[in-house]
Design an enzyme around this catalytic site. Sequence first.
Site, mmCIF file in Angstrom:
data_model
loop_
_atom_site.group_PDB
_atom_site.id
_atom_site.type_symbol
_atom_site.label_atom_id
_atom_site.label_comp_id
_atom_site.label_asym_id
_atom_site.label_seq_id
_atom_site.Cartn_x
_atom_site.Cartn_y
_atom_site.Cartn_z
ATOM 1 N N ARG A 57 0.772 -1.182 0.049
ATOM 2 C CA ARG A 57 -0.145 0.055 0.033
ATOM 3 C C ARG A 57 0.952 1.261 -0.071
ATOM 4 O O ARG A 57 0.285 2.292 -0.410
ATOM 5 C CB ARG A 57 -1.065 -0.097 1.235
ATOM 6 C CG ARG A 57 -1.956 0.874 1.180
ATOM 7 C CD ARG A 57 -3.210 0.875 1.937
ATOM 8 N NE ARG A 57 -3.293 -0.022 2.907
ATOM 9 C CZ ARG A 57 -2.827 -0.029 4.366
ATOM 10 N NH1 ARG A 57 -2.458 0.939 4.788
ATOM 11 N NH2 ARG A 57 -3.141 -1.014 5.019
ATOM 12 N N TYR A 110 -14.412 18.551 -14.227
ATOM 13 C CA TYR A 110 -14.904 17.186 -14.642
ATOM 14 C C TYR A 110 -16.070 16.861 -13.525
ATOM 15 O O TYR A 110 -15.969 17.245 -12.483
ATOM 16 C CB TYR A 110 -14.024 16.029 -14.574
ATOM 17 C CG TYR A 110 -14.149 14.657 -14.406
ATOM 18 C CD1 TYR A 110 -15.207 14.024 -15.403
ATOM 19 C CD2 TYR A 110 -13.904 13.885 -13.287
ATOM 20 C CE1 TYR A 110 -15.631 12.648 -15.296
ATOM 21 C CE2 TYR A 110 -14.281 12.379 -13.210
ATOM 22 C CZ TYR A 110 -15.432 12.073 -14.462
ATOM 23 O OH TYR A 110 -15.792 10.772 -14.169
ATOM 24 N N ASP A 182 -5.341 20.153 -12.703
ATOM 25 C CA ASP A 182 -5.469 18.936 -13.300
ATOM 26 C C ASP A 182 -5.115 18.891 -14.638
ATOM 27 O O ASP A 182 -5.601 19.702 -15.595
ATOM 28 C CB ASP A 182 -6.979 18.514 -13.191
ATOM 29 C CG ASP A 182 -7.483 17.113 -13.668
ATOM 30 O OD1 ASP A 182 -6.793 16.817 -14.496
ATOM 31 O OD2 ASP A 182 -8.505 16.721 -13.111
ATOM 32 N N LYS A 207 -6.374 8.052 -18.944
ATOM 33 C CA LYS A 207 -6.662 8.850 -20.227
ATOM 34 C C LYS A 207 -5.312 8.589 -21.183
ATOM 35 O O LYS A 207 -4.941 7.687 -21.319
ATOM 36 C CB LYS A 207 -6.977 10.289 -19.807
ATOM 37 C CG LYS A 207 -8.151 10.379 -18.882
ATOM 38 C CD LYS A 207 -9.428 9.798 -19.318
ATOM 39 C CE LYS A 207 -10.515 10.209 -18.481
ATOM 40 N NZ LYS A 207 -10.603 9.404 -17.117
#
Length: 391
Positions: A57, A110, A182, A207
């Site tokens: 993790r 978004y 972003d 993306k």
Amino acid sequence: MAEDPIYTLAVHAGGDPDMYQGSIAVPVYQSAVFAFPDAEQGAAINEGTLPGYSYGRKGNPTQAALEKALSELEGGEAALALSSGMAAINVTLMTLLEPGDHIIAARCLYSTTDSLLHEILVPFGIQTARVDATDPDNLCSALTDKTRLLFIETPANPTLELIDIRAIVQFAHAHNLKVVIDNTFATPFNQRPLDCGADVVIHSASKYLGGHGDVIAGVVVSTDELITQMRWHTNTNLGGVIAPGTAWLVLRGIRTLALRMERHNANALAVAEYLEGHPKIKQVHYPGLPSHPQYELAQRQMNGYGGMLAFDVGGVDEGRRLVDHLKLCTLAVSLGNVETLIQHSASMTHAAIPRDRRLAQGISDGLIRMSVGIERAADIISDLEQGLAQL
Ligand code: LCS
């Protein structure tokens, strides 16, 4: 553009055959846990004060290779790869904010980022003001004594609105605020916000970075200090870790980022120019067109204008009819794939936003968002031609 160092960087960043027994492809370290050399070093590795790996993790060598590549591509000190773009946004906000704090965000974002800010964070005592940040003077009126950060997408999803990063950084740093950008739509091929003074860059690596529509992943790039805090504190507790196989796929995607983006940029410009000349199109939004209201800013801030564009066919009905008639362009949300993807924002990606708020964000009823792929431009255009003929 072909002289840009990113062509070489994208191919090599994060790789080092000497580290992996000569392996040119970084291996997938499919291990959840790593053995410590001894008790003293184990304790130090576990708390992040000695380099090494402990539990999956907190990191993994495949993930580390991807992070090294991304920090080099964005020009940051360090990066943290995560399980999704939303995980990247959450880890960033939870690291930089505490209850009572206030965010200023650009009006167009978004839709899931929008709902994170206005639904999820509100009960935790964090408020967000939305502003038209195309005019940096508007930031002033939203500023409170609790404002801690500015959150911006540029180009924005889905309107392709641009924000002047240098101008907002100047405002933010004068008021002791962090600037989070972003950079998903632009990618580091087209825009490097850290070079413009931003503090944190976020990507949905689902993306263009991955590039092939086969992963969900995210990344944050920033200073060593912030990334250390995000890795060892915030995300250790939140748990949005990237899987080793996913990290490998994103790194593999990055190897061809420059070539793909060059083609996405060229194809999107060709499609935008075609659409602008079409009598059934009301408006085309593409930063590479002189008709874009921020064309001059695009030329200053971006190295290329990207593979995303939007256009208005009039209303919801026309929008849905067009996407139903396309054959090569795939009707799907998401973006940045090698294939051309197209969607109707009002009924798909941004359907969750109430109409009045959606319109205020510049997302009109007939807005079609297109992620122009790397196919032959003429084939994409002839598909649009036959689809538009049905309207
Ligand atoms: N930031 C931007 C600008 C995005 O477009 C997306 C996803 C995210 C963050 C979140 O990333 P994820 O968690 O999905 O990796 N955008 C999508 C879109 O426009 N359609 O489907 C997903």
